[in-house]
Design an enzyme around this catalytic site. Sequence first.
Site: not given
Length: 222
Positions: A17, A92, A131, A165, A176
């Site tokens: 996203k 969400r 990532r 992160r 998540r």
Amino acid sequence: MTKPAVLILLGPPGAGKGTQARMLQEKFGLVQLSTGDLLRAAVAAGTEAGQAAKAAMDAGGLVSDEIVLAILKDRMAEPDTQSGVILDGFPRTAGQAAALDELLEAQGMGIGAAISLEVDDAAMVERVSGRYTCAKCGEGYHDSFKQPAVAGVCDKCGATEFKRRADDNAETVSARLKSYHAETAPLIEYYEGKGVLERVDAMGEIGRIADDLAAIVGKVAA
Ligand code: AMP
């Protein structure tokens, strides 16, 4: 298009996203609005909202609708959003989706498309765990899938600092994914019912996915 377009990107953590929203921002001049980024900034700044949000974020759970909506409304009140935004990571929950409908109605804006980035859960843990981003310009990289051309130097801006992160670890990613399936995935049906849903296969190559998205966005935000 009479009303400024609001694009919604739906998809689990790791679906791309943020990467795709940044590309659409550059291509179409829309403003990328990520509630995750806004919340991380609030945590870093130590605001009341940030302090209240931190525990849920660290655990991979959802921050309360109340906090998220307050942060989103503040951002949507800024003038740069008036010509159109890409919402990345919002809404969400069903409550957030209903609140968004009200907010857009009040601002004379409409949903151009809600785009569901469709991916396999199994691949998401690997994608998210590897990532990292350039600390200066936010360009995204990955340990296995996308390293900078020159090691340690951002392709885009030449900076040499990168960051990961805190919640991008295997344990938190599973939490998540769980909250995505429980709370967020039902919104796919909600937007399908409104006739604005588009589905994009988000498992392949980043450039092909970007082309698919640009074709959709071009129809509603040109
Ligand atoms: P993201 O950057 O979108 O992956 O979001 C990082 C974290 O911020 C999530 O795991 C949640 O804890 C929180 N968060 C971001 N957006 C929302 C939202 N719309 N509603 C609730 N929590 C959110």
